[in-house]
Design an enzyme around this catalytic site. Structure first.
Site, PDB file in Angstrom:
ATOM      1  CG  ASP A   1     -24.327  92.527 -17.781  1.00 40.18           C
ATOM      2  OD1 ASP A   1     -24.219  91.170 -17.445  1.00 40.18           O
ATOM      3  OD2 ASP A   1     -25.974  92.305 -18.435  1.00 40.18           O
TER       4      ASP A   1
ATOM      5  CG  ASP B   1     -24.645  86.469 -20.502  1.00 37.72           C
ATOM      6  OD1 ASP B   1     -24.682  85.378 -21.682  1.00 37.72           O
ATOM      7  OD2 ASP B   1     -23.795  85.986 -19.748  1.00 37.72           O
TER       8      ASP B   1
ATOM      9  CD  GLU C   1     -29.552  86.306 -19.783  1.00 40.73           C
ATOM     10  OE1 GLU C   1     -28.109  86.609 -19.580  1.00 40.73           O
ATOM     11  OE2 GLU C   1     -29.166  87.524 -20.207  1.00 40.73           O
TER      12      GLU C   1
ATOM     13  NE  ARG D   1     -28.826  80.476 -13.860  1.00 36.62           N
ATOM     14  CZ  ARG D   1     -28.717  81.536 -13.924  1.00 36.62           C
ATOM     15  NH1 ARG D   1     -28.506  82.368 -14.959  1.00 36.62           N
ATOM     16  NH2 ARG D   1     -27.481  82.644 -12.630  1.00 36.62           N
TER      17      ARG D   1
ATOM     18  CB  SER E   1     -19.693  88.503 -18.042  1.00 39.60           C
ATOM     19  OG  SER E   1     -20.850  87.525 -17.881  1.00 39.60           O
ATOM     20  N   GLY E   2     -21.893  87.307 -15.732  1.00 39.50           N
ATOM     21  CA  GLY E   2     -22.039  86.382 -14.369  1.00 39.50           C
ATOM     22  C   GLY E   2     -22.004  85.267 -15.127  1.00 39.50           C
TER      23      GLY E   2
ATOM     24  CE  LYS F   1     -22.212  90.499 -13.871  1.00 40.33           C
ATOM     25  NZ  LYS F   1     -23.255  91.790 -14.478  1.00 40.33           N
TER      26      LYS F   1
ATOM     27  CG  ASP G   1     -29.023  92.456 -18.261  1.00 41.86           C
ATOM     28  OD1 ASP G   1     -30.416  91.912 -18.660  1.00 41.86           O
ATOM     29  OD2 ASP G   1     -27.942  92.117 -18.169  1.00 41.86           O
TER      30      ASP G   1
ATOM     31  CG  ASN H   1     -26.201  89.608 -12.121  1.00 45.18           C
ATOM     32  OD1 ASN H   1     -26.895  90.326 -12.994  1.00 45.18           O
ATOM     33  ND2 ASN H   1     -24.681  89.210 -12.798  1.00 45.18           N
TER      34      ASN H   1
END
Length: 400
Positions: A178, A180, A187, A223, A266-267, A311, A334, A337
């Site tokens: 991941d 962030d 983030e 967001r 990554s998201g 992911k 972490d 997701n």
């Protein structure tokens, strides 16, 4: 091997001790069954298990004389057989603390004993910036041991990783991370939102999504909508503010030399992650893409959202593309997701993670150094420093 002799030599380390004892053993014509030697603060402990000769008394006298001449103490014990591990499961247990207190080590050892396990071997993997100790444990299934030690680790404020002892540990070849709050501090979407005046609002939504309280894809669109109208040059500004987590560059640098492949999933946003992958030497990257219209963010993402399922799908696709079995992959994350990705990997590591992730992952690390993951692979701090010296990389000197 019905009859064996265990010879244990202790004393101040000096050149010639090991060769002297084997000179004596060679004259006796015995076979070596096992040997282990460690040096702690220049104090030597050497244990040699050999087949017993016909004249054990004579060998005892000769060894005692030779070791006394070198200022060493020696104990010789006769028995039978080898020192095989206990039947049942075998595991590598890595204990990490900063500092690692004696009470914590005692508690871990106690839980292993309570569960019916036996500690067959102990080795220090690192003494700074954390203390990492690896133990080989037998006599208990790793899954059961992991549950017991996870609770004790939480009580003691340390990290304890339990892995099955198998060849797979030596065959790990793809690490998927991941980004962030894992590869980097903080983030990215919160950094972007700060420029739009919505930093606090986005941070609250992000935290709830990472805890698994919100659907990730919906929360992401909510967001991103708040970023509408931002000049795309903000992406360059935010990239310049990114801080890579301590140990990340070391992790990639060392393991790339060993043939590992790296990927980030990554998201977050490809405008950031693609540059980060190029900067760090990471082989594959997948993330969401922010739509840009006439030089400004539109408040939308382009294409399918890289969510929890996405992911895990990325990990599988990267592994297939690189010819790496899924069992030979490591995933690090972490947030909620990341859960499917951690479950899909051969080893899932929760790194400074939310409770829901720590509880589900194979193992958990809560120290701020990403390169501690190498200790879980059996690579010591000394190995890392030696590899860097050979490559001409200057590393900070350890504390005395």
């Amino acid at each position: 091997m019905n009859d064996t002799l265990l010879i244990t030599v202790t004393g101040k380390d000096r050149p010639g001790v090991t060769s002297a004892i084997f000179d004596v053993l060679a004259q006796a014509g015995v076979a070596v069954v096992d040997i282990e030697q460690i040096v702690v603060r220049r104090r030597l402990v050497l244990a040699v298990l050999v087949t017993a000769p016909h004249d054990s008394r004579r060998l005892r006298t000769t060894i005692e004389t030779a070791m006394t001449d070198l200022g060493m103490a020696v104990e010789i014990e006769q028995g039978s057989g080898d020192n095989r591990s206990r039947a049942g499961g075998r595991a590598h247990v890595t204990v990490i603390g900063a500092p690692l207190k004696a009470a914590a080590m005692g508690a871990v050892a106690g839980r292993i004993a309570d569960a019916g396990g036996n500690i067959d071997r102990i080795e220090r993997m690192a003494r700074y910036p954390v203390t990492a100790i690896e133990m080989d444990v037998s006599g208990i299934e790793p899954a059961r041991l992991r549950t017991s030690l996870a609770k004790e680790a939480a009580r003691q404020g340390i990290d304890v990783a339990v892995q099955p002892a198998s060849l797979l540990r030596h065959g790990m070849r793809l690490i998927v991370m991941d980004v962030d709050s894992t590869l980097i501090e903080g983030e990215v979407i919160e950094m972007l939102a700060a420029h739009a005046g919505f930093g606090a609002q986005v941070a609250e939504i992000t935290e709830r999504a990472m805890r698994g309280e919100l659907d990730f894809a919906e929360s992401l669109r909510e967001r991103v909508a708040l970023l509408e109208g931002l000049d795309e040059r903000v992406l360059d500004e935010v990239y310049g503010q990114i801080v890579v987590n301590p140990g990340a560059r070391t992790l990639v640098r060392i393991l790339r030399r060993l043939g590992y492949r790296f990927a980030i999933v990554s998201g977050g946003f490809s405008q950031i992650t693609d540059r980060l992958a190029a900067d760090l030497g990471i082989h594959r990257a997948r993330a969401n893409t922010l739509e840009v219209v006439d030089g400004r963010l539109s408040g939308r993402v382009v294409g399918e959202v890289v969510d929890r399922a996405g992911k895990a799908r990325a990990l599988r696709e990267f592994a297939a593309d690189l010819g790496v079995p899924e069992a030979a992959t490591i995933a690090i994350g972490d947030g909620a997701n990341d859960l499917d990705m951690l479950a899909a990997a051969g080893l899932g590591i929760a790194y400074n993670a939310r409770p829901v992730v720590r509880e589900a992952a194979d193992t958990s690390l809560n120290v701020p150094y990403l390169d501690t993951i190498m200790y879980l692979l059996g690579i010591s701090r000394e190995d890392i420093e030696a590899a860097d010296r050979e490559a001409g990389v200057v590393t900070p000197a350890p504390p005395i």
